[in-house]
Design an enzyme around this catalytic site. Structure first.
Site, PDB file in Angstrom:
ATOM      1  CG  HIS A  57      -2.061   1.159   1.123  1.00 60.30           C
ATOM      2  ND1 HIS A  57      -3.498   0.919   0.865  1.00 60.30           N
ATOM      3  CD2 HIS A  57      -1.863   2.525   1.151  1.00 60.30           C
ATOM      4  CE1 HIS A  57      -3.867   2.330   0.993  1.00 60.30           C
ATOM      5  NE2 HIS A  57      -2.946   3.038   1.066  1.00 60.30           N
ATOM      6  CG  HIS A  59      -0.853   6.875  -1.680  1.00 60.75           C
ATOM      7  ND1 HIS A  59      -2.090   7.197  -2.053  1.00 60.75           N
ATOM      8  CD2 HIS A  59      -1.215   6.332  -0.501  1.00 60.75           C
ATOM      9  CE1 HIS A  59      -3.314   6.608  -1.585  1.00 60.75           C
ATOM     10  NE2 HIS A  59      -2.685   5.952  -0.490  1.00 60.75           N
ATOM     11  CD  GLN A 152      -6.804  11.098  -2.106  1.00 63.82           C
ATOM     12  OE1 GLN A 152      -5.659  10.688  -1.912  1.00 63.82           O
ATOM     13  NE2 GLN A 152      -7.710  10.752  -0.484  1.00 63.82           N
ATOM     14  CG  HIS A 210      -7.339   4.063   0.513  1.00 65.69           C
ATOM     15  ND1 HIS A 210      -6.897   3.880  -0.625  1.00 65.69           N
ATOM     16  CD2 HIS A 210      -6.660   4.923   1.277  1.00 65.69           C
ATOM     17  CE1 HIS A 210      -5.684   4.371  -0.830  1.00 65.69           C
ATOM     18  NE2 HIS A 210      -5.376   5.053   0.340  1.00 65.69           N
ATOM     19  CD  GLU A 213      -6.668   6.695   5.952  1.00 65.24           C
ATOM     20  OE1 GLU A 213      -7.045   6.539   4.476  1.00 65.24           O
ATOM     21  OE2 GLU A 213      -5.799   6.987   6.356  1.00 65.24           O
ATOM     22  CG  ASP A 309      -0.735   5.140   3.574  1.00 67.58           C
ATOM     23  OD1 ASP A 309      -1.118   5.286   2.228  1.00 67.58           O
ATOM     24  OD2 ASP A 309      -1.694   5.323   4.318  1.00 67.58           O
ATOM     25  CD1 TRP A 315      -3.037  12.535   3.862  1.00 65.52           C
ATOM     26  CD2 TRP A 315      -1.977  12.232   1.975  1.00 65.52           C
ATOM     27  NE1 TRP A 315      -3.942  12.871   2.729  1.00 65.52           N
ATOM     28  CE2 TRP A 315      -3.200  12.692   1.735  1.00 65.52           C
ATOM     29  CE3 TRP A 315      -1.063  12.069   0.988  1.00 65.52           C
ATOM     30  CZ2 TRP A 315      -3.504  12.899   0.282  1.00 65.52           C
ATOM     31  CZ3 TRP A 315      -1.409  12.217  -0.396  1.00 65.52           C
ATOM     32  CH2 TRP A 315      -2.705  12.739  -0.538  1.00 65.52           C
TER      33      TRP A 315
HETATM   34 ZN   LIG Z   1      -3.377   5.088   1.290  1.00 67.83          ZN
END
Ligand SMILES: [Zn+2]
Length: 432
Positions: A57, A59, A152, A210, A213, A309, A315
């Site tokens: 996982h 990005h 997203q 996802h 979350e 991630d 993030w």
């Molecule tokens: Zn993610």
């Protein structure tokens, strides 16, 4: 007969002092002592040799964008999403490709050779998809990169969410993503799960969403995802990423939910670094941890693998492509510090992730791909403690990265001149 022999290796299952012979891009022999010689030999000197790390996982379209166009001031998930929304219109294919390739360089030195990346499909320009499809091809000789079409801004919530995701699949992205907890309503979230599972079944693709979350205990899209997985015949081919709401759910409800997930053979992907950083933000004290129920899910037979991630993006400002850092955090947050616990955590960074990603020929067995990492640690529990240097990273039987062992030199009267933390501090309990 062999292209490369690694001598005196400790294996992840605890076996010690084995030789591993590689030939024709495959593991050809694992024996106590291989009599033959090879063009190239590596003396592992009793260090751990493992299959490469897998990150199920990530990005890669956002990585290394830290500070563009500004920093995340609150440090929250929602400001991160807003910040990404500011950066997205400014993205160019060239810059995306360049950042992703730089991340892959880092990943290789960390022995991370299998990555599943979500690709944001919310901007109908789809430069993210174009860029990462190009990167996938460019890195194929050394990294196996899987891509997920990830809406997203919401499959239904974003104006072009539905059409953009389908176009990204048409372009060649091979996994269907989703974000049901970010749709406008619970009903829209549930509808998106059904529609995306149907789409995956129609196209013969796996699913990786996802899912939940959030700290909201009533965010129960994983229940819908499990049910739709069974309904559309997708058992074993669906992953639920994050599942942080399970941390906060009612225990009785979870006692029904986990068997449903097991029936659907859901692959569970917690992201310990990000979950501990982003969840519990609305709590004062006591403050929730916000990672899903790792021990209970593993005990129920579910396949649990950990994702990194984010690395240096809107993030998460930290990270270094080190899956052992992810495992290290998992041990703390899931409170799994026993020796058997640590072995399970190491599996969640390697073999379990390979299962989640459907990798073929992965592992440390004769006949598997000759993809291996030699670590500066005696065994898997020491690797998790030390996050040691990756001395050799081997892909298809060839060394593609090397890092010198970390040794500290001392200038202290009457004390040793140097210490190798990975050799001189192995606890007696591990010295078999
Ligand atoms: Zn993610």
């Amino acid at each position: 007969m062999f292209d490369l022999i690694i001598r005196n290796a400790n294996l992840p299952d605890g076996r010690q002092g084995f030789d591993i012979g590689l030939a024709g891009g495959k593991i050809a022999a694992i024996e106590k002592s291989i009599a033959a010689t090879a063009g190239e030999e590596i003396d592992a000197t009793g260090r751990l040799v493992s299959p490469p790390f897998c990150d199920p996982h990530f990005h890669m379209d956002a990585t290394l964008s830290l500070g563009l166009p500004r920093m995340n001031v609150s440090g929250t998930l929602l400001e991160g999403i807003a910040l990404w929304g500011e950066l997205r219109p400014l993205l160019t294919k060239e810059a995306l490709v360049e950042r992703a390739l730089r991340y892959c360089d880092l990943a290789v030195t960390q022995g991370l050779l299998y990555i599943r990346s979500h690709v944001d499909t919310s901007d109908p320009r789809l430069v993210t998809a174009e860029a990462l499809l190009e990167v996938k091809e460019k890195v194929a000789p050394y990294i196996d990169l899987q891509l997920v079409a990830f809406p997203q801004d919401g499959y239904y919530r974003a104006p072009d969410g539905v059409s953009s995701l389908e176009r990204a699949l048409d372009m060649g992205i091979g996994i269907v993503g989703g974000i049901p907890h970010f749709e406008r309503t619970m009903e829209d979230g549930a509808r998106s799960v059904e529609a995306l599972c149907r789409l995956a079944a129609d196209r013969g693709l796996p699913v990786d969403m996802h899912c939940d979350e959030t700290d909201d205990p009533l965010s129960r899209h994983i229940e819908t995802l499990a049910a739709q997985t069974v309904r559309f015949g997708l058992k074993g081919r669906v992953a639920g990423s994050h599942l942080t709401s399970m941390h906060s759910m009612d225990n009785y409800y979870v006692s029904k939910l986990i068997p449903l997930m097991a029936e659907a053979e859901i692959n569970v992907i917690p992201n310990p670094l990000i979950n501990i950083m982003l969840q519990g933000r609305h709590d004062s004290y006591p403050k929730r941890r916000g990672m899903t129920r790792v021990r209970e899910l593993m005990a129920a037979g579910l396949n649990v693998s950990f994702g990194h991630d984010c690395v240096m993006d809107p993030w998460y400002s930290m990270g270094s492509g080190d899956m052992l850092e992810v495992g290290h955090m998992a041990i703390h947050v899931a409170q799994m510090a026993g020796i058997d616990d640590k072995r399970k955590i190491f599996d969640a960074l390697t073999v379990n992730s390979a299962k989640t990603m459907g990798l073929e020929g992965y592992g440390l067995e004769t006949g598997c791909k000759a993809d291996l990492v030699v670590l500066q640690a005696a065994d898997v529990t020491e690797a998790l403690r030390l996050k040691p240097n990756r001395l050799f990273v081997i892909k298809a039987g060839k060394v593609i990265a090397k890092t010198a062992p970390r040794v500290g030199e001392l200038s202290l009267a009457g004390r040793p001149a140097s210490i190798d933390m990975a050799r001189d501090y192995v606890p007696p309990v591990l010295q078999r």
